[in-house]
Design an enzyme around this catalytic site. Structure first.
Site, PDB file in Angstrom:
ATOM      1  N   ASP A 204       4.460   1.361  -5.970  1.00 13.58           N
ATOM      2  CA  ASP A 204       5.065   0.170  -6.567  1.00 13.58           C
ATOM      3  C   ASP A 204       5.632   0.493  -7.955  1.00 13.58           C
ATOM      4  O   ASP A 204       4.984   1.181  -8.755  1.00 13.58           O
ATOM      5  CB  ASP A 204       3.981  -0.913  -6.699  1.00 13.58           C
ATOM      6  CG  ASP A 204       4.556  -2.249  -7.137  1.00 13.58           C
ATOM      7  OD1 ASP A 204       5.432  -2.758  -6.432  1.00 13.58           O
ATOM      8  OD2 ASP A 204       4.124  -2.768  -8.183  1.00 13.58           O
ATOM      9  N   GLU A 267      -3.489  18.590  -1.290  1.00 11.18           N
ATOM     10  CA  GLU A 267      -4.878  19.043  -1.091  1.00 11.18           C
ATOM     11  C   GLU A 267      -5.384  18.645   0.296  1.00 11.18           C
ATOM     12  O   GLU A 267      -6.379  19.166   0.765  1.00 11.18           O
ATOM     13  CB  GLU A 267      -5.817  18.346  -2.097  1.00 11.18           C
ATOM     14  CG  GLU A 267      -5.704  18.815  -3.511  1.00 11.18           C
ATOM     15  CD  GLU A 267      -6.441  17.838  -4.458  1.00 11.18           C
ATOM     16  OE1 GLU A 267      -7.251  16.997  -3.990  1.00 11.18           O
ATOM     17  OE2 GLU A 267      -6.174  17.928  -5.664  1.00 11.18           O
TER      18      GLU A 267
HETATM   19  C1  NOJ Z   1       7.531  -4.687  -6.679  1.00 11.46           C
HETATM   20  C2  NOJ Z   1       6.911  -5.401  -5.519  1.00 11.46           C
HETATM   21  O1  NOJ Z   1       7.616  -5.096  -4.339  1.00 11.46           O
HETATM   22  C3  NOJ Z   1       6.910  -6.861  -5.869  1.00 11.46           C
HETATM   23  O2  NOJ Z   1       6.557  -7.656  -4.775  1.00 11.46           O
HETATM   24  C4  NOJ Z   1       5.967  -7.057  -7.035  1.00 11.46           C
HETATM   25  O3  NOJ Z   1       6.009  -8.414  -7.449  1.00 11.46           O
HETATM   26  C5  NOJ Z   1       6.351  -6.176  -8.209  1.00 11.46           C
HETATM   27  N1  NOJ Z   1       6.656  -4.840  -7.814  1.00 11.46           N
HETATM   28  C6  NOJ Z   1       5.237  -6.123  -9.233  1.00 11.46           C
HETATM   29  O4  NOJ Z   1       4.168  -5.363  -8.761  1.00 11.46           O
END
Ligand code: NOJ
Length: 557
Positions: A204, A267
């Protein structure tokens, strides 16, 4: 597909937005038990892997992207033991499992943030996050002018006077990736899940971890904080995208973190992989994430953001294949995800507008879902014929539209509140999946469920259920099933290269060897198909050797 290449070079990966996929325990929210019960469905679709949105313990301020404990599963979704069973069962079905990892920020309920709050200004506990005194005579102004991707300032002040950074909601404080404990902790979390059998991670906000050490104000042209569809529009941005140095997005130093993560993945036995959610403003910048000693793949959002235009799509395809190929990485193709308007609804707009990196997608004009669906069928054949990997967002294989008329009272995305009720946010693409039956919950929850689905499903979704579409050769679901099956069987598809064929303006035609041609007609007139021995698959009827507007075919040549 090539026999010896690692699986992730051309995998079809299905995105499971866990709270909306399948509800096993009847509380109206999807869970691990629900995913397990639907593994035979995923097997029948033919996907190679599933990416599961965050399932960790979380207060759910941003539906799991606010993690309180990375080594625990939220009770809403199940337990770590159930996650292990899901991984093992999926593997028995030949399906790999890729959870989401959220390294840019934690929940404000995470033990580290709670300790930082308790310890006070200047404490070592605060160094794991980004705490600063404010500006102005009494420190009453935020430390800089950064804005949250969800609206409002990116800083919140505590009663003790300190401010902390959150590029998303205030419940999602940003970690300080200069701190060695932060780096060590995430490597340990990766090992925790790799040793439980996961095949990789979706990272993310992969482009956001490193901030400029001086935390300077945004340069004037950078005022929109987010790259991607959550951004505030910047109408001054026109023409081809160029890279500009930004104090918190896509900084060069971020790659050092991923070189260390790559070593952790290596790993473990088998081909473990990472896919970066990285919004880069040029294909070169994106390619930097997937060099040989870095991450394996990255989402190609340029494809998702392209308008329905042969010229734009071809440019995106060429740039992506060129830049990623130059660093030896496969391309990925994605049409929808849980953050953007579903593509049947995007393509159903007759006003075709280019969607730039610093602009959110704002629908213009009324939606024509018949048109959007026809284009979505063609787009599926285009995506699945291109070299590299592909992502299917749950429900796109059912042709689900965006639910654009959710009542305001049910909206849950933090964007709705943070924007002062000016942006309805992302709930419209997150409505629970219809599986069977004629009325809500359409098999999403068991019959004796104690609660309704967490977002209401439209009354007219009976035709969209898996049950209604199965064995209907004209359905979106059977189109996806047929395409994924053919892609698996056909030696020309998956990893590799393509050669463009001459075609009329507005038509995309390319060959893949041996013996495969894909033609997509984005023009307004019917197009005569090139010579072929048979039609392998068609998004429409392709009758009389003519391909109608907004249709695609796969040909054997
Ligand atoms: C990107 C994610 O896909 C989204 O859903 C989220 O709100 C933001 N990152 C923050 O983590």
């Amino acid at each position: 597909m090539s026999g010896t290449a690692p699986w992730w070079r051309d995998a079809v990966i299905y995105q499971v937005y866990i709270r909306s996929f399948a509800d096993g325990n009847g509380d109206g929210v999807g869970d691990i038990a629900g995913i397990r019960s639907r593994l035979p469905y995923l097997k029948s679709l033919g996907v190679d892997a599933i990416w599961i949105n965050p399932w960790y313990k979380s207060p759910m301020a941003d539906h799991g992207y606010d993690v309180a404990d990375y080594r625990a599963i939220d009770p809403l979704f199940g337990t770590v033991a159930e996650a292990e069973e899901l991984i093992a069962e999926a593997h028995r079905h030949g399906i790999r499992v890729i959870p989401d990892i959220v390294p840019n920020h934690t929940s404000d309920q995470h033990a580290w943030f709670q300790a930082a709050l308790a310890a006070g200004p200047g404490s070592p506990e605060r160094e794991r996050y980004v705490f600063r005194p404010g500006r102005g005579p009494d420190g009453g102004e935020p430390p800089n002018d950064w804005v949250s991707c969800f609206g409002g300032p990116a800083w919140t002040r505590l009663p003790d006077g300190d401010w902390y950074l959150h590029l998303f909601a205030p419940e999602q404080p940003d970690l300080n990736w200069e701190h060695p404990e932060v780096r060590a902790e995430f490597e340990s979390i990766l090992r925790f899940w790799f040793s439980r059998g996961v095949d990789g991670f979706r990272i993310d906000v992969a482009h956001g971890l490193v901030k400029h050490p001086g935390l300077p104000d945004l340069p004037p042209r950078q005022q929109p904080a987010q790259q991607g569809p959550l951004a505030t529009a910047d109408p001054s941005q026109e023409g081809p995208q160029q890279h500009t140095d930004h104090p918190h997005w896509d900084r060069d130093e971020v790659h050092e973190i991923y070189r260390a993560w790559r070593k952790v993945a290596d790993e473990f036995p088998g081909d473990r992989c990472f896919v970066a959610e990285a919004w880069a403003d040029t294909p070169e910048r994106l390619a930097a994430y997937v060099r040989r000693d870095g991450l394996h793949t990255a989402f190609n959002f340029d494809f998702l953001m392209s308008s329905w235009s042969a010229k734009d799509l071809r440019a995106v395809i060429d740039d992506s294949l060129g830049m990623l190929g130059a660093v030896g990485a496969p391309a990925t193709w994605v049409l929808s995800n849980h953050d953007v308007m579903r593509h049947t609804s995007r393509y159903g707009r007759t006003t075709v507008k280019r969607w730039a990196v610093n602009e959110p997608y704002r629908p213009e004009g009324p939606v024509d879902l018949e048109l959007g669906t026809r284009r979505a069928r063609a787009a599926a054949l285009l995506m699945l014929a291109l070299p590299g990997g592909a992502y299917i967002y749950q429900g796109e294989e059912l042709g689900l539209p965006e639910v654009e008329d959710l009542p305001e009272a049910v909206l849950q995305d933090p964007i709705w509140e943070r924007s002062g009720h000016t942006d309805r946010g992302r709930d419209g693409c997150r409505v629970p999946i219809p599986w069977s039956g004629r009325t809500p919950p359409y098999g999403f929850s068991p019959e004796d469920a104690s609660a309704a689905p967490w977002l209401p499903q439209p009354a007219d979704w009976a035709e969209h259920t898996v049950e209604a579409q199965t064995r209907d050769e004209t359905s979106m679901l059977e189109l996806y099933r047929g395409a994924v099956r053919l892609r698996r069987e056909h030696p020309a598809l998956g990893d590799g290269t393509l050669t463009w064929l001459d075609a009329a303006e507005g038509v995309l035609a390319f060959r893949r060897d041996p013996g495969f041609v894909c033609v997509v007609n984005l023009s307004a007139t019917a197009y005569r198909l090139p010579d072929h021995t048979s039609i392998l698959l068609a998004s429409g009827t392709a009758q009389g050797g003519l391909l109608a507007p907004d249709e695609a075919v796969w040909l054997s040549v």
